[in-house]
Design an enzyme around this catalytic site. Structure first.
Site, PDB file in Angstrom:
ATOM      1  N   ASN A  42      31.901  51.928  34.610  1.00 34.48           N
ATOM      2  CA  ASN A  42      33.030  51.716  35.528  1.00 34.48           C
ATOM      3  C   ASN A  42      34.131  52.233  35.080  1.00 34.48           C
ATOM      4  OD1 ASN A  42      31.299  49.951  36.735  1.00 34.48           O
ATOM      5  ND2 ASN A  42      32.065  47.987  36.017  1.00 34.48           N
ATOM      6  N   GLU A 136      29.821  46.314  25.135  1.00 35.40           N
ATOM      7  CA  GLU A 136      28.677  46.262  25.663  1.00 35.40           C
ATOM      8  C   GLU A 136      27.622  46.998  24.717  1.00 35.40           C
ATOM      9  OE1 GLU A 136      29.012  44.418  30.189  1.00 35.40           O
ATOM     10  OE2 GLU A 136      28.952  46.473  29.922  1.00 35.40           O
ATOM     11  N   THR A 200      45.726  41.974  30.259  1.00 31.34           N
ATOM     12  CA  THR A 200      45.771  41.756  31.809  1.00 31.34           C
ATOM     13  C   THR A 200      45.706  40.472  31.838  1.00 31.34           C
ATOM     14  OG1 THR A 200      43.115  42.117  31.666  1.00 31.34           O
ATOM     15  CG2 THR A 200      44.641  43.958  31.896  1.00 31.34           C
ATOM     16  N   ASP A 232      38.113  46.935  34.378  1.00 36.63           N
ATOM     17  CA  ASP A 232      37.308  48.091  33.938  1.00 36.63           C
ATOM     18  C   ASP A 232      38.209  49.258  34.665  1.00 36.63           C
ATOM     19  OD1 ASP A 232      35.439  46.901  32.540  1.00 36.63           O
ATOM     20  OD2 ASP A 232      34.104  47.064  34.263  1.00 36.63           O
ATOM     21  N   ARG A 265      37.712  45.693  47.741  1.00 40.52           N
ATOM     22  CA  ARG A 265      36.438  46.157  48.105  1.00 40.52           C
ATOM     23  C   ARG A 265      35.336  45.590  47.446  1.00 40.52           C
ATOM     24  NH1 ARG A 265      38.766  51.826  49.005  1.00 40.52           N
ATOM     25  NH2 ARG A 265      38.136  52.462  46.967  1.00 40.52           N
ATOM     26  N   GLY A 267      31.736  45.451  44.891  1.00 40.62           N
ATOM     27  CA  GLY A 267      31.262  46.013  44.020  1.00 40.62           C
ATOM     28  C   GLY A 267      32.132  46.554  42.917  1.00 40.62           C
TER      29      GLY A 267
HETATM   30  O1  RIB Z   1      33.307  44.267  34.232  1.00 45.65           O
HETATM   31  C1  RIB Z   1      32.264  44.468  35.245  1.00 45.65           C
HETATM   32  C2  RIB Z   1      31.048  44.843  34.654  1.00 45.65           C
HETATM   33  O2  RIB Z   1      30.376  43.856  33.618  1.00 45.65           O
HETATM   34  C3  RIB Z   1      29.920  44.873  35.843  1.00 45.65           C
HETATM   35  O3  RIB Z   1      29.777  46.215  36.486  1.00 45.65           O
HETATM   36  C4  RIB Z   1      28.491  44.619  34.922  1.00 45.65           C
HETATM   37  O4  RIB Z   1      27.469  45.741  34.965  1.00 45.65           O
HETATM   38  C5  RIB Z   1      29.204  44.063  33.313  1.00 45.65           C
HETATM   39  O5  RIB Z   1      29.096  45.287  32.511  1.00 45.65           O
END
Ligand code: RIB
Length: 285
Positions: A42, A136, A200, A232, A265, A267
């Site tokens: 993202n 992550e 934030t 993100d 939006r 997603g």
């Molecule tokens: O920050 C949002 C994201 O967190 C999502 O797209 C999901 O995949 C997680 O990684």
């Protein structure tokens, strides 16, 4: 100028619900969709769409989800430096409520196999003007990348976890939300270890702090559909602005517009705005 994002890629499996269920509760969804996501993916997408020359370093599985994420990155203008893992591509199980709030469970999959860096990845990181990372992927790799970087290192400490000193000493700017800031000991404590901090505040905007200055960047009121990936989008747009040598406060203003646009939006990746959308935005739109 160039930005390298080292991080995760997930395919998001998103259920729309009236409200997010509590422990032991079952609710019926009102809709289901899959989207490209993952904090690293993202952020890379947001940086590229905001105009930065962007490379993404990550690991996907040898599967349809991995192919989907690769296509999504290249469509957005990101250079993928992605290795193929024997593990499946990461996935995230997301519920989004009618008010746009979410809860997320991540299955790391291939992201967890990014335990070291190849010579090509090291060279991309070392040559970047800005390196942006999140948490992550294995923290040892985040620390190695921060050590190798010769440009500015920006860390988005999400999801929150204890941060080793060895990592923090190489971080030039930390981005956290209020929850993450509290888990990491609070803004004042963090400013003792990193020179600059952005907190934030969701719809309330952001706080930009250095050891000498504090700037409040107000939020932008928009109709909220889905907040997934708004943080993100902020991070990616923020480093894109920094890469253009925009001062911290103005970069945070630019990123706040990008994040506000993204929540209108559904997603994560599909909601990330382009540079044109950011530049054309007026608060009354
Ligand atoms: O920050 C949002 C994201 O967190 C999502 O797209 C999901 O995949 C997680 O990684």
């Amino acid at each position: 100028m160039s930005v390298v994002i080292v991080g995760s890629g997930n395919v998001d499996l998103v259920s729309q619900v009236e409200r997010i269920p509590g422990p032991g509760e079952t609710v019926l969804s009102t809709g289901f969709a899959t989207h490209a996501g993952g904090k690293g993916n993202n952020q890379a997408t947001a940086a590229a769409r905001a105009g930065a020359s962007t490379t993404f370093v990550g690991a996907f599985g040898d599967d349809d989800n991995g192919a989907r994420l690769l296509a999504s990155l290249t469509d957005s203008g990101v250079r993928p430096l992605v290795r193929t893992s024997d593990e499946p591509t990461g996935t995230a199980l997301i519920t989004v409520s009618a008010t746009g709030e979410n809860s997320i469970v991540v299955n790391a999959g291939a992201n967890a196999t990014l335990t070291d860096l190849t010579p090509e990845e090291r060279s991309a990181i070392a040559g970047a003007d800005l390196v942006l990372m999140q948490l992550e992927i294995p923290i040892e790799t985040v620390t190695s990348a921060a050590r190798i970087a010769s440009g500015r290192v920006v860390l988005n400490a999400a999801p929150a976890r204890p941060l080793p000193c060895d990592l923090l000493t190489h971080v030039d700017l930390l981005i956290v939300n209020e929850h993450e800031a509290a888990l990491l000991g609070g803004a004042d404590h963090l400013l003792g270890v990193v020179p600059a901090l952005v907190v934030t505040l969701g719809a309330k905007g952001a706080l930009v702090r250095t050891r000498d200055t504090t700037t409040e960047v107000p939020g932008i009121a928009v109709d909220v559909v889905d907040t997934t990936g708004a943080g993100d989008t902020f991070c990616g747009a923020f480093v894109a602005a920094l890469d253009e040598r925009v001062p911290l406060d103005d970069a945070a203003r630019f990123a706040t517009v990008a994040a506000a646009l993204s929540v209108r939006r559904a997603g994560a990746v599909p909601a990330i705005p382009t540079r044109e959308e950011i530049d054309d935005f007026h608060p009354d739109d």
